[in-house]
Design a protein around this motif. Sequence first.
Motif, PDB file in Angstrom:
ATOM      1  N   ASP A  97      39.075  35.566  31.348  1.00  0.00           N
ATOM      2  CA  ASP A  97      40.365  34.669  31.068  1.00  0.00           C
ATOM      3  C   ASP A  97      41.352  34.578  32.348  1.00  0.00           C
ATOM      4  N   ASP A  98      40.665  35.153  33.515  1.00  0.00           N
ATOM      5  CA  ASP A  98      41.503  35.201  34.776  1.00  0.00           C
ATOM      6  C   ASP A  98      41.529  33.557  35.237  1.00  0.00           C
ATOM      7  N   ALA A  99      42.402  33.034  35.854  1.00  0.00           N
ATOM      8  CA  ALA A  99      42.813  31.785  36.376  1.00  0.00           C
ATOM      9  C   ALA A  99      41.420  31.081  36.895  1.00  0.00           C
ATOM     10  N   ARG A 100      40.782  31.893  38.180  1.00  0.00           N
ATOM     11  CA  ARG A 100      39.561  31.016  38.392  1.00  0.00           C
ATOM     12  C   ARG A 100      38.295  30.733  37.439  1.00  0.00           C
ATOM     13  N   THR A 101      38.045  31.686  36.661  1.00  0.00           N
ATOM     14  CA  THR A 101      36.880  31.533  35.784  1.00  0.00           C
ATOM     15  C   THR A 101      37.400  30.510  34.915  1.00  0.00           C
ATOM     16  N   GLU A 102      38.642  30.514  34.289  1.00  0.00           N
ATOM     17  CA  GLU A 102      39.078  29.459  33.402  1.00  0.00           C
ATOM     18  C   GLU A 102      38.951  28.061  34.176  1.00  0.00           C
ATOM     19  N   VAL A 103      39.501  27.775  35.313  1.00  0.00           N
ATOM     20  CA  VAL A 103      39.097  26.591  35.956  1.00  0.00           C
ATOM     21  C   VAL A 103      37.582  26.377  36.343  1.00  0.00           C
TER      22      VAL A 103
END
Length: 382
Positions: A97-103
């Motif tokens: 759920d970190d920003a980079r993984t979500e993007v």
Amino acid sequence: MSGTAVPALQGTEHKADLSARPDEVRGAAARLCARWKERFVDFQPVDDEGRTLLDRRRPYATTADLSDEPEDELRQVVADLARGGQSLLFDTLLRGDDARTEVFRGYLNSALSREGLRIRFDSDLHLPWPLLCTPAASTTSMAPLNTLLARFLGYRHQIEHTGDAYAWIGPPRTAPRRPIVSLNHDLRVGRVTRADEVAKALADNTTCIVRTTYEELVRDFGKADLDEQLTYFWCHGEFIGNEPEPHILVLRLTDGTPFDGHTVRELRARHRHGYFRPFVLLNACHAGVVGASMDRSFLGRMLIEHGAQGVLGPLISMPQAFAAEYALEFVTRYLRGEATAGQITHELARHFAIRYRTPLGFAYGLHCGMDARLELANGGRA
């Protein structure tokens, strides 16, 4: 992640550090492959009292054409496989759920949801990529069978797994006037299938070498001038090994002597720049251990490292009836020299899904070789 299917980013790239551990992902992949065997290949209908239906013994394994099988029954099984394929990709490999993984996950899902891409998974982590799935459009009701089949990456795209750089370096070879092919088989396998028709297709207007024993394989693989364009294996395979080393795929022809990736390396290491540049169809019905300790790609890696353009083989324990049907279609199309291995693999995945309502065409994976094509000196068949 790069390519025209994802938006260009100024000053950065599509990249994320995933939290999933390799052993966890391998374990999930092994479970998914086992699920295909347990839920699909070994599927056995029963009556209301749980008794085996004698007139429908393992119906999905005994024929390649499932057109006459009950729609609801088939749909439920395929839905289970699709759910597993989606979970491996998005809930295991790409979770976080970190920003980079979500993007990253969002861009990847957007690209995979398209159709007709050429996708190369360049990784040391060997996964059953064609069996993975895009997310379901809805969770409220059971989707139609054709919608479920279209979610598999093997249906949507040309896919190859790779991870080797400069696997083969050398001058281009001269194309022969007639295709040079080989049939390496166990004479006892697939007697009630279309295996004989595959053998005839291989021998049609070609120079065809037939091998049925380990000694014949060793004799020819040890030759510096071994030159084949299509190398076909039709035999049993099993995973063997000694802990803590991973189990590797071993092939056995009629005499039963094991032939594996180590054997390839022993025989071909001193001929790294020889003429051995075939495309290999490894149609081995494998069995044995099921788990994360299996190295499914070792034999393919050794063949590619020592010259093969690519290796195509089943990702699961494949029923002989379907394996022979698939091989007949692939061999016939490849020997025409009109399409690449990647194109043919994708065409067959859709062909068997649309015409015969079976997902087993997705369960053949390409290890390199997407652009491999039969080449002849006169530009066509002799």
